[in-house]
Design a protein around this motif. Structure first.
Motif, PDB file in Angstrom:
ATOM      1  N   PHE A 266       0.847  -1.197   0.000  1.00 11.82           N
ATOM      2  CA  PHE A 266       0.000   0.000   0.000  1.00 11.82           C
ATOM      3  C   PHE A 266       0.882   1.246   0.000  1.00 11.82           C
ATOM      4  CE2 PHE A 266      -2.976   2.928   2.389  1.00 11.82           C
ATOM      5  CZ  PHE A 266      -3.859   3.090   1.335  1.00 11.82           C
ATOM      6  N   GLU A 267       1.995   1.201   0.693  1.00 11.92           N
ATOM      7  CA  GLU A 267       2.916   2.331   0.762  1.00 11.92           C
ATOM      8  C   GLU A 267       3.489   2.650  -0.616  1.00 11.92           C
ATOM      9  OE1 GLU A 267       6.500   3.793   3.703  1.00 11.92           O
ATOM     10  OE2 GLU A 267       6.434   1.678   3.125  1.00 11.92           O
ATOM     11  N   LYS A 268       3.816   1.607  -1.398  1.00  9.53           N
ATOM     12  CA  LYS A 268       4.370   1.821  -2.738  1.00  9.53           C
ATOM     13  C   LYS A 268       3.321   2.432  -3.669  1.00  9.53           C
ATOM     14  CE  LYS A 268       6.493  -0.472  -6.694  1.00  9.53           C
ATOM     15  NZ  LYS A 268       6.957  -1.754  -7.280  1.00  9.53           N
ATOM     16  N   VAL A 269       2.071   1.986  -3.557  1.00 13.42           N
ATOM     17  CA  VAL A 269       0.997   2.533  -4.396  1.00 13.42           C
ATOM     18  C   VAL A 269       0.837   4.031  -4.133  1.00 13.42           C
ATOM     19  CG1 VAL A 269      -1.466   2.471  -4.895  1.00 13.42           C
ATOM     20  CG2 VAL A 269      -0.212   0.332  -4.542  1.00 13.42           C
ATOM     21  N   LEU A 270       0.832   4.400  -2.853  1.00 16.79           N
ATOM     22  CA  LEU A 270       0.684   5.816  -2.511  1.00 16.79           C
ATOM     23  C   LEU A 270       1.901   6.625  -2.981  1.00 16.79           C
ATOM     24  CD1 LEU A 270      -0.873   5.743   1.078  1.00 16.79           C
ATOM     25  CD2 LEU A 270      -2.019   6.061  -1.123  1.00 16.79           C
ATOM     26  N   ALA A 271       3.078   6.013  -2.957  1.00 17.85           N
ATOM     27  CA  ALA A 271       4.281   6.704  -3.428  1.00 17.85           C
ATOM     28  C   ALA A 271       4.177   7.015  -4.913  1.00 17.85           C
ATOM     29  CB  ALA A 271       5.523   5.863  -3.146  1.00 17.85           C
ATOM     30  N   VAL A 282      -0.289  10.640   4.023  1.00 19.05           N
ATOM     31  CA  VAL A 282       0.233  10.230   5.325  1.00 19.05           C
ATOM     32  C   VAL A 282      -0.593   9.064   5.842  1.00 19.05           C
ATOM     33  CG1 VAL A 282       0.623  10.915   7.720  1.00 19.05           C
ATOM     34  CG2 VAL A 282       1.056  12.545   5.877  1.00 19.05           C
ATOM     35  N   ILE A 283       0.066   7.953   6.141  1.00 20.28           N
ATOM     36  CA  ILE A 283      -0.610   6.773   6.677  1.00 20.28           C
ATOM     37  C   ILE A 283      -0.554   6.841   8.196  1.00 20.28           C
ATOM     38  CG2 ILE A 283      -0.657   4.254   6.735  1.00 20.28           C
ATOM     39  CD1 ILE A 283       0.741   4.242   4.029  1.00 20.28           C
ATOM     40  N   SER A 284      -1.714   6.975   8.823  1.00 12.95           N
ATOM     41  CA  SER A 284      -1.768   7.148  10.276  1.00 12.95           C
ATOM     42  C   SER A 284      -1.313   5.896  11.026  1.00 12.95           C
ATOM     43  CB  SER A 284      -3.196   7.513  10.706  1.00 12.95           C
ATOM     44  OG  SER A 284      -3.622   8.705  10.075  1.00 12.95           O
ATOM     45  N   PRO A 286       0.919   2.589  10.955  1.00 15.93           N
ATOM     46  CA  PRO A 286       2.028   1.971  10.205  1.00 15.93           C
ATOM     47  C   PRO A 286       1.726   0.561   9.720  1.00 15.93           C
ATOM     48  CG  PRO A 286       2.840   3.060  12.190  1.00 15.93           C
ATOM     49  CD  PRO A 286       1.355   3.047  12.285  1.00 15.93           C
ATOM     50  N   THR A 287       0.822  -0.175  10.391  1.00 14.50           N
ATOM     51  CA  THR A 287       0.547  -1.561   9.985  1.00 14.50           C
ATOM     52  C   THR A 287      -0.159  -1.637   8.627  1.00 14.50           C
ATOM     53  OG1 THR A 287      -1.584  -1.558  11.160  1.00 14.50           O
ATOM     54  CG2 THR A 287       0.342  -2.288  12.404  1.00 14.50           C
ATOM     55  N   VAL A 288      -0.726  -0.510   8.173  1.00 19.12           N
ATOM     56  CA  VAL A 288      -1.418  -0.488   6.877  1.00 19.12           C
ATOM     57  C   VAL A 288      -0.425  -0.432   5.719  1.00 19.12           C
ATOM     58  CG1 VAL A 288      -3.123   0.750   5.476  1.00 19.12           C
ATOM     59  CG2 VAL A 288      -3.401   0.647   7.953  1.00 19.12           C
ATOM     60  N   LYS A 289       0.789   0.054   5.989  1.00 16.99           N
ATOM     61  CA  LYS A 289       1.773   0.266   4.920  1.00 16.99           C
ATOM     62  C   LYS A 289       2.071  -0.996   4.119  1.00 16.99           C
ATOM     63  CE  LYS A 289       4.215   4.088   7.166  1.00 16.99           C
ATOM     64  NZ  LYS A 289       5.523   4.574   7.684  1.00 16.99           N
ATOM     65  N   ASP A 290       2.127  -2.155   4.793  1.00 18.01           N
ATOM     66  CA  ASP A 290       2.542  -3.384   4.127  1.00 18.01           C
ATOM     67  C   ASP A 290       1.387  -4.187   3.543  1.00 18.01           C
ATOM     68  OD1 ASP A 290       5.223  -2.919   4.671  1.00 18.01           O
ATOM     69  OD2 ASP A 290       5.053  -3.767   6.684  1.00 18.01           O
ATOM     70  N   CYS A 291       0.166  -3.670   3.635  1.00 15.63           N
ATOM     71  CA  CYS A 291      -0.968  -4.359   3.018  1.00 15.63           C
ATOM     72  C   CYS A 291      -0.759  -4.434   1.507  1.00 15.63           C
ATOM     73  CB  CYS A 291      -2.271  -3.620   3.337  1.00 15.63           C
ATOM     74  SG  CYS A 291      -2.735  -3.654   5.082  1.00 15.63           S
ATOM     75  N   ARG A 292      -1.173  -5.537   0.892  1.00 17.03           N
ATOM     76  CA  ARG A 292      -0.890  -5.779  -0.523  1.00 17.03           C
ATOM     77  C   ARG A 292      -2.053  -5.348  -1.417  1.00 17.03           C
ATOM     78  NH1 ARG A 292       4.440  -6.003  -1.088  1.00 17.03           N
ATOM     79  NH2 ARG A 292       5.136  -6.476   1.043  1.00 17.03           N
ATOM     80  N   ILE A 293      -1.671  -4.742  -2.573  1.00 13.65           N
ATOM     81  CA  ILE A 293      -2.650  -4.205  -3.507  1.00 13.65           C
ATOM     82  C   ILE A 293      -2.426  -4.825  -4.890  1.00 13.65           C
ATOM     83  CG2 ILE A 293      -3.544  -2.143  -4.656  1.00 13.65           C
ATOM     84  CD1 ILE A 293      -4.085  -2.064  -1.712  1.00 13.65           C
ATOM     85  N   LYS A 319      -9.115  14.626   3.677  1.00 14.09           N
ATOM     86  CA  LYS A 319      -8.250  15.737   3.272  1.00 14.09           C
ATOM     87  C   LYS A 319      -8.094  16.704   4.435  1.00 14.09           C
ATOM     88  CE  LYS A 319     -10.931  16.514  -0.282  1.00 14.09           C
ATOM     89  NZ  LYS A 319     -11.493  17.199  -1.484  1.00 14.09           N
ATOM     90  N   ARG A 320      -6.863  17.007   4.762  1.00 10.44           N
ATOM     91  CA  ARG A 320      -6.557  17.993   5.792  1.00 10.44           C
ATOM     92  C   ARG A 320      -5.641  19.048   5.162  1.00 10.44           C
ATOM     93  NH1 ARG A 320      -4.775  14.222  10.974  1.00 10.44           N
ATOM     94  NH2 ARG A 320      -6.533  12.719  10.871  1.00 10.44           N
ATOM     95  N   GLY A 321      -6.247  20.135   4.723  1.00 13.43           N
ATOM     96  CA  GLY A 321      -5.457  21.148   4.031  1.00 13.43           C
ATOM     97  C   GLY A 321      -4.937  20.592   2.717  1.00 13.43           C
ATOM     98  N   THR A 322      -3.608  20.613   2.553  1.00 11.45           N
ATOM     99  CA  THR A 322      -3.006  20.129   1.313  1.00 11.45           C
ATOM    100  C   THR A 322      -2.468  18.707   1.433  1.00 11.45           C
ATOM    101  OG1 THR A 322      -0.892  21.126   1.956  1.00 11.45           O
ATOM    102  CG2 THR A 322      -2.376  22.463   0.605  1.00 11.45           C
ATOM    103  N   VAL A 323      -2.805  18.015   2.527  1.00  8.43           N
ATOM    104  CA  VAL A 323      -2.324  16.656   2.772  1.00  8.43           C
ATOM    105  C   VAL A 323      -3.508  15.707   2.899  1.00  8.43           C
ATOM    106  CG1 VAL A 323      -0.993  15.172   4.340  1.00  8.43           C
ATOM    107  CG2 VAL A 323      -0.277  17.540   3.950  1.00  8.43           C
ATOM    108  N   VAL A 324      -3.329  14.453   2.414  1.00  4.93           N
ATOM    109  CA  VAL A 324      -4.362  13.427   2.548  1.00  4.93           C
ATOM    110  C   VAL A 324      -3.911  12.407   3.602  1.00  4.93           C
ATOM    111  CG1 VAL A 324      -5.624  11.580   1.398  1.00  4.93           C
ATOM    112  CG2 VAL A 324      -5.124  13.686   0.165  1.00  4.93           C
ATOM    113  N   PHE A 325      -4.730  12.224   4.627  1.00  6.05           N
ATOM    114  CA  PHE A 325      -4.419  11.268   5.680  1.00  6.05           C
ATOM    115  C   PHE A 325      -5.198   9.969   5.440  1.00  6.05           C
ATOM    116  CE2 PHE A 325      -2.663  14.939   7.587  1.00  6.05           C
ATOM    117  CZ  PHE A 325      -1.822  14.521   8.615  1.00  6.05           C
ATOM    118  N   ILE A 326      -4.490   8.834   5.630  1.00  5.66           N
ATOM    119  CA  ILE A 326      -5.088   7.516   5.466  1.00  5.66           C
ATOM    120  C   ILE A 326      -5.285   6.902   6.847  1.00  5.66           C
ATOM    121  CG2 ILE A 326      -4.877   5.268   4.373  1.00  5.66           C
ATOM    122  CD1 ILE A 326      -4.933   7.599   2.388  1.00  5.66           C
ATOM    123  N   ASN A 327      -6.509   6.462   7.122  1.00  3.87           N
ATOM    124  CA  ASN A 327      -6.832   5.852   8.417  1.00  3.87           C
ATOM    125  C   ASN A 327      -7.277   4.399   8.202  1.00  3.87           C
ATOM    126  OD1 ASN A 327      -6.546   8.433   9.856  1.00  3.87           O
ATOM    127  ND2 ASN A 327      -8.459   8.980   8.838  1.00  3.87           N
ATOM    128  N   GLY A 328      -6.781   3.495   9.038  1.00  2.56           N
ATOM    129  CA  GLY A 328      -7.175   2.083   8.932  1.00  2.56           C
ATOM    130  C   GLY A 328      -6.597   1.281  10.075  1.00  2.56           C
TER     131      GLY A 328
END
Length: 332
Positions: A266-271, A282-284, A286-293, A319-328
């Motif tokens: 998931f982290e690579k997709v967002l990159a 921004v991924i709130s 850290p355990t979500v980063k390695d989820c597979r897409i 959306k928070r201002g100019t940044v997108v936060f990911i929650n999971g």
């Protein structure tokens, strides 16, 4: 002396109709402690008023024939008095100073372009900058544009593709809002009543700031980059940064982002989305980063792409201002 009497005396003084006794009365009025008031004027406004007053005084102390002689201390008192008086009149005025654009048109020192067509009208400025002027919008610039500076006055909506020139920043005045760039492309949209103005960036970097009477070395402003926007509210004098409704690809170079993923993190997709759109994610958790897409995101709008990948890992975004936060909570 009442304020009305004082105003009339100031007017007669500038017309050269006061007596020497009345000149001294002006200075005495200024020295009265009750008249030592603080005025909410910017430094530039005070300097401008003072220059005007000194020019008037210099005319008065050098009359034809050289008959009048005034002591320096007394002259300074008169100058301070006039500055205070005119500053008071300025601060008490019920109307704002006349916009520069109106002055340009009235004095015919500027060039005005109005678009009355139903489609956008392309305008090419002397420096090579192109402007797509929307219907019922107008653009005004001085005849000396690009000689010492590059400034335009916009009413309505327009898309600018500014010719880069590091020595001459390009400034767009839209009501109280100023947009300054060196060379970039962006859109400015002013609502019909001028209460809000939105600036959105296509390429490059834009400085957006509001002018205020009391601002000296500090301005209310933000820096926005591609796919970001700033909305100015004239009623509250606030600027709110955010993300445009429909982000477009802004990557440069020959290499194109291939939005086909197979068991990618998931982290690579967002990159990849960040590289394509220039938006920070921004991924709130850290355990979500390695989820597979596994997904093909080609041909979809950015927020649709984001919605799909978030749902696949049971996450949400905001959306928070100019940044997108990911929650999971993590991978399903």
């Amino acid at each position: 002396m009442t304020q009305q009497e004082f105003n009339q005396l100031l007017k007669r003084y500038l017309e050269g109709k006061t007596t020497e006794q009345e000149d001294r009365l002006l200075a005495e009025w200024y020295e009265t402690p009750a008249n030592q008031v603080e005025l909410s004027l910017s430094e530039a406004q005070k300097v401008g008023i003072e220059k005007r007053m000194w020019r008037s005084l210099q005319t008065r102390i050098r009359p034809a024939g050289g008959r009048r002689t005034i002591q320096l201390a007394w002259l300074s008192g008169i100058a301070a008095c006039l500055v205070l008086g005119f500053a008071w009149l300025y601060s008490q005025s019920d109307t704002e100073p006349e916009p520069r654009v109106a002055t340009l048109v009235r004095e015919q020192t500027g060039i005005e372009v109005k678009n009355t067509n139903p489609s956008e009208q392309e305008v090419t400025l002397p420096d090579g900058t192109t402007v797509l002027l929307a219907q019922n919008s107008s653009l005004v610039y001085e005849k000396t544009f690009n000689q010492a500076r590059r400034e335009v006055y916009l009413t309505g909506e327009a898309f600018f593709n500014v010719k880069r020139n590091v020595a001459k920043p390009f400034v767009v005045h839209t009501g109280e809002l100023d947009t300054e760039v060196l060379g970039t492309s962006f859109r400015i949209r002013q609502n019909e009543k001028g209460k809000t103005t939105e600036v959105s960036v296509r390429t490059g970097k834009v400085s957006v700031y509001a002018r205020g009477k009391n601002q000296q070395r500090e301005r209310n402003g933000v820096i926005i980059t591609p796919n970001q926007r700033a909305v100015y509210d004239a009623s509250t004098h606030t600027i709110t940064p955010g993300i445009v409704e429909k982000p477009v690809a802004v990557q440069s170079g020959e290499k194109k982002t291939a939005l086909v993923f197979r068991e990618a993190s998931f982290e690579k997709v967002l990159a990849e989305l960040t590289r394509l759109y220039g938006i920070e994610f921004v991924i709130s958790n850290p355990t979500v980063k390695d989820c597979r897409i596994t997904a093909d995101l080609n041909g979809l709008s950015m927020f649709t792409q984001l919605e799909l990948v978030c749902k696949s890992v049971d996450a949400t975004y905001e959306k928070r201002g100019t940044v997108v936060f990911i929650n999971g909570d993590g991978c399903p």
